[in-house]
Scaffold this active site. Structure first.
Site, PDB file in Angstrom:
ATOM      1  N   SER A   1      42.980  49.358 -35.033  1.00 27.20           N
ATOM      2  CA  SER A   1      41.770  50.132 -35.344  1.00 27.20           C
ATOM      3  C   SER A   1      40.673  48.996 -35.722  1.00 27.20           C
ATOM      4  O   SER A   1      39.454  49.145 -35.276  1.00 27.20           O
ATOM      5  CB  SER A   1      42.032  50.697 -36.666  1.00 27.20           C
ATOM      6  OG  SER A   1      40.732  51.424 -37.042  1.00 27.20           O
TER       7      SER A   1
ATOM      8  N   TRP B   1      39.482  47.458 -32.723  1.00 24.16           N
ATOM      9  CA  TRP B   1      38.701  48.681 -31.575  1.00 24.16           C
ATOM     10  C   TRP B   1      37.341  48.874 -32.313  1.00 24.16           C
ATOM     11  O   TRP B   1      36.326  48.894 -31.562  1.00 24.16           O
ATOM     12  CB  TRP B   1      39.277  50.040 -31.804  1.00 24.16           C
ATOM     13  CG  TRP B   1      38.581  51.271 -31.142  1.00 24.16           C
ATOM     14  CD1 TRP B   1      38.854  51.347 -29.912  1.00 24.16           C
ATOM     15  CD2 TRP B   1      37.800  52.000 -31.795  1.00 24.16           C
ATOM     16  NE1 TRP B   1      38.027  52.359 -29.525  1.00 24.16           N
ATOM     17  CE2 TRP B   1      37.325  52.837 -30.824  1.00 24.16           C
ATOM     18  CE3 TRP B   1      37.269  52.078 -33.137  1.00 24.16           C
ATOM     19  CZ2 TRP B   1      36.427  53.784 -31.131  1.00 24.16           C
ATOM     20  CZ3 TRP B   1      36.389  53.221 -33.273  1.00 24.16           C
ATOM     21  CH2 TRP B   1      36.077  54.073 -32.197  1.00 24.16           C
ATOM     22  N   HIS B   2      37.195  48.397 -33.508  1.00 24.95           N
ATOM     23  CA  HIS B   2      35.781  48.780 -34.004  1.00 24.95           C
ATOM     24  C   HIS B   2      34.586  47.820 -33.797  1.00 24.95           C
ATOM     25  O   HIS B   2      33.346  47.849 -33.610  1.00 24.95           O
ATOM     26  CB  HIS B   2      35.782  48.745 -35.868  1.00 24.95           C
ATOM     27  CG  HIS B   2      36.161  50.055 -36.264  1.00 24.95           C
ATOM     28  ND1 HIS B   2      37.198  50.673 -36.244  1.00 24.95           N
ATOM     29  CD2 HIS B   2      35.255  50.863 -36.614  1.00 24.95           C
ATOM     30  CE1 HIS B   2      37.223  51.680 -36.653  1.00 24.95           C
ATOM     31  NE2 HIS B   2      36.111  52.137 -37.110  1.00 24.95           N
ATOM     32  N   GLY B   3      35.456  46.549 -33.381  1.00 24.93           N
ATOM     33  CA  GLY B   3      34.363  45.485 -33.048  1.00 24.93           C
ATOM     34  C   GLY B   3      34.921  44.153 -32.901  1.00 24.93           C
ATOM     35  O   GLY B   3      36.150  44.021 -33.193  1.00 24.93           O
TER      36      GLY B   3
END
Lengths: 443, 310
Positions: free
Chosen positions: A282, A285-287
């Site tokens: 996660s 995925w966020h950056g």
């Protein structure tokens, strides 16, 4: 038969219009993004049709590997990032989720390319979610929606409220947070802690505001795309937090990462590893950047910690307020890194909070005003209190949107007219840069 | 409620809302209410009517009937010097402003003077070389080079090509009297419009160096000649920081029509130490000295008859 055909035709026309709008908006932002979006849509569509005929799991696997590969490349390779693949983070989840659903047999293969393409590229959700599930979304597209006055009314109100959250609250808090983080090496620990505290609300109201706008637009279009936030800072545990924060993503991760990894079905140690990995993914995925990874890992540790100690503390009947406070502290600590430009910056901020707190000096020197005037702070306090009150009411099951609808028409119209004026007022307040840029120094 | 009724209600709602916004916007231009609107919208810094407040009095002074025969115009360095010198001579009409007025703006002020002073003998223009390069490139020039001249009705005297440049930079609507009044009188409109220009990088960059100078200096020169007036162009003092840059600018200046009229403009530049200034252009408090400025003006003017007043 004719009525059904007419209904199907209307659904197709409507979906085509929405799809054209989606592609147009993506194309305006980035042509490369549009090409990738259309390319992956057709690619995954073809794979799903081929799987339906041959049942070759490798087809689904190929699709997932290609999409994940592009997503990872956009995070770790600058030249891919610079290509400007708009919405990749979200439509990639749509495609991966759909392919896995097809493999599991929980959703039938969508034969109509327009319906499928719209599910992948639905414009309101493309930039920042909520993440959509194929079964729920595509079934809505297939069914003709009857006009609902309440849906339209509530939809418009949610759009207005979302704008209010963003313009009147989040954007103003952002200025104060930037004050802290911008010169973090010279700010006192107290200022930095205040900045970190405010960031939790800036991020929430920014994201929730956006979600409200998107959900509102979708209701106007007759689509229910699900809720994304449920008063997350009322969470009494980190587990509860992820059932209230970015709900569409956390459930997606649960269904398409955690469960395929084995979930809690492979023993306790494996469960902890799966939890940790899910949240680490996660984070990625966020950056790009270690700060997001660190943030994800922290939450992974929190989940593992809760799994180990959570049930024991629940038995002690820890007060709800205490649970809320502890959860907020843990979540906000993780946000510290989420907001930081680098791990180094995050660590320096932690160090200054612990060893350079300087509470008295900060209070005397106006450090808590974060570079703004007292009047400005008061102007910020009003909308902040308002949105917190709305959240408190929502937590008690009272929907402000539904209740406004029950008021007398005069009161309703007063709210409908005053609200946009208030939003405009805050927008004008925050618009632009220093006026001194437009003044010629005269001698 | 049925779909048609709902959409009717939405249209009525939007119409009422738009009416309210327009009314509030008009109210924000009312003198008695401006400050209240500015306060609630955090636009207090935009209450001052920057641009027109500075320029229009100078336009009016240049255009007023007076006994003067010599006009002095220029940029903010010229203004700084003449403010300090505090020259009082009824032969002189001293109206220097700043570089943001641009050459077309200075031309309009000079033309205003020529139209109202049949006995005029000289126009002196003191402009730093960088001031000769000012274009309609930022929101600043909109306030100083467009708004005042729209309000006084003189902007239309500019070339079609210059009007097109302004339209490119700020939009053709930006030259309408109504729009200028709405921006000038309302701190909200001023804040929104100027920041919009800034955010979207609106502006016109000169296609070649001295583009506007080379249009309006020769034009002014010819008009002066027709009326028996002598046009003088001098540079204000330049800091030695820019001495190398001046060499580059001079090369471009050699290609202009203005060079043929004023070949010694760059040669006659008086250089001052950078330390005498606070921003490499304007003099600091320590060096804002009457005697020093007098000696500077004598160095700039040399044998020119105007040097006698110093």
């Amino acid at each position: 038969m004719k009525a059904v055909n007419l209904e199907e035709k209307n659904c197709l026309i409507r979906s085509t219009v929405y799809l054209i709008i989606s592609y147009f908006l993506v194309g305006v932002i980035s042509l490369n993004g549009l090409i990738l979006l259309v390319g992956l849509t057709f690619f995954s569509y073809a794979l799903s049709l081929a799987y339906e005929r041959t049942k070759g799991k490798w087809l689904i696997g190929t699709g997932i590997v290609v999409v994940v590969g592009i997503l990872i490349a956009s995070r770790f390779f600058e030249f891919v990032e610079n290509l400007g693949f708009v919405g990749l983070s979200f439509f990639s989840l749509h495609i991966i989720g759909y392919l896995i659903d097809v493999l599991r047999g929980t959703v039938s293969v969508e034969k109509n390319i327009v319906f499928y393409a719209l599910f992948v590229a639905y414009f309101p959700t493309l930039l920042s979610g909520p993440v959509q599930r194929s079964k729920a979304f595509i079934s809505q597209i297939h069914s003709g929606n009857l006009f609902s006055y309440n849906d339209c009314r509530v939809g418009l109100m949610r759009v207005a409220y979302g704008l209010f959250q963003k313009v009147a609250v989040a954007d103003r808090l952002a200025l104060m947070v930037d004050f802290a983080y911008g010169e973090y090496s010279v700010r006192s620990g107290a200022t930095l802690l205040w900045g970190v505290f405010l960031y939790a609300f800036q991020l929430y109201f920014d994201f929730a505001g956006y979600s409200n706008i998107v959900i509102g637009i979708s209701r106007l279009l007759g689509l229910d795309i699900g809720e994304n936030f449920r008063q997350p800072y009322f969470s009494t545990s980190v587990k509860d937090f992820w059932q209230r924060w970015h709900i569409s993503l956390s459930t997606w991760l649960r269904d398409y990462v955690y469960i395929p990894l084995g979930g809690n079905r492979k023993g306790t140690i494996r469960k902890y590893i799966n939890l940790f990995l899910t949240f680490a993914i996660s984070g990625v995925w966020h950056g790009k950047g270690l700060t997001f990874f660190a943030w994800g890992c922290l939450h992974g540790l929190y989940q593992v910690g809760y799994s180990i100690f959570g049930k024991k503390t629940a038995k002690r009947r820890i007060s709800k307020v205490f649970g809320v406070a502890i959860t907020f502290a843990l979540v906000d600590f993780a946000w510290l890194f989420f907001r930081a430009d680098s791990l180094f910056q995050g660590c320096v901020i932690c160090k200054r909070i612990l060893f350079n707190f300087a509470l008295t000096e900060t209070a005397r020197g106006g450090g808590f005003l974060m570079g703004q005037s007292l009047a400005w702070m008061l102007w910020t306090l009003f909308p902040l209190l308002l949105v917190i009150i709305v959240d408190v009411l929502s937590e008690r099951g009272i929907s402000i949107f539904e209740n406004v609808g029950k008021c007398h028409v005069a009161i309703r119209w007063m709210v409908y007219l005053i609200f946009p004026i208030v939003i405009a007022l805050y927008w004008i307040q925050g618009y632009g840069i220093s006026a001194s840029n437009f003044i010629y120094s005269t001698f | 409620m049925k779909r048609k009724s709902f959409f009717k209600a939405v249209i009525i709602y939007l119409a009422v809302l738009i009416l309210i916004f327009i009314s509030l916007d008009f109210l924000s231009t009312v003198d008695a209410l401006r400050s209240y609107f500015a306060k609630v919208t955090d636009s207090e810094d935009y209450l001052e009517k920057n641009g027109p407040n500075d320029v229009i009095p100078h336009i009016n002074k240049a255009g007023s009937n007076s006994e003067s025969t010599i006009l002095i115009i220029g940029d903010s360095i010229c203004r700084q010097i003449f403010n300090e010198l505090n020259v009082s001579d009824e032969k002189l009409c001293i109206v220097p402003l700043n570089a943001a007025v641009t050459l077309p703006g200075q031309y309009l002020i000079a033309e205003e003077y020529l139209d109202t002073h049949a006995g005029a003998t000289d126009i002196y223009m003191f402009m730093h070389p960088h001031s000769l390069l000012h274009s309609y490139s930022t929101p600043l020039e909109y306030q100083y080079a467009v708004m005042p001249f729209v309000e006084t009705g003189s902007l239309t005297k500019l070339d079609e090509s210059t009007i097109d440049c302004i339209a490119t930079a700020y939009g053709s609507f930006s030259m309408s009297d109504f729009f200028v009044k709405m921006v000038d009188n309302s701190p909200i409109n001023r804040k929104l419009y100027l920041n919009y220009l800034e955010k979207h990088g609106c502006g016109y960059e000169e296609k070649r160096l001295f583009e506007f100078t080379d249009t309006y200096i020769p034009r002014l020169y010819n008009q002066c000649e027709e009326r028996g007036v002598t046009l003088h162009l001098y540079s204000t003092p330049v800091t030695d920081y820019f001495s190398e840059d001046m060499k580059v600018k001079r090369e471009a200046y050699l290609e202009t029509e203005t060079y043929k009229l004023f070949p010694d403009y760059f040669e006659d530049i008086v250089y001052v130490p950078e330390e005498y200034t606070e921003d490499k252009a304007h003099f600091d408090e320590e060096h804002k000295d009457i005697d020093y400025f007098k000696s500077l003006m004598k160095s700039i003017l040399k044998e020119d008859s105007l040097s006698n007043i110093f």
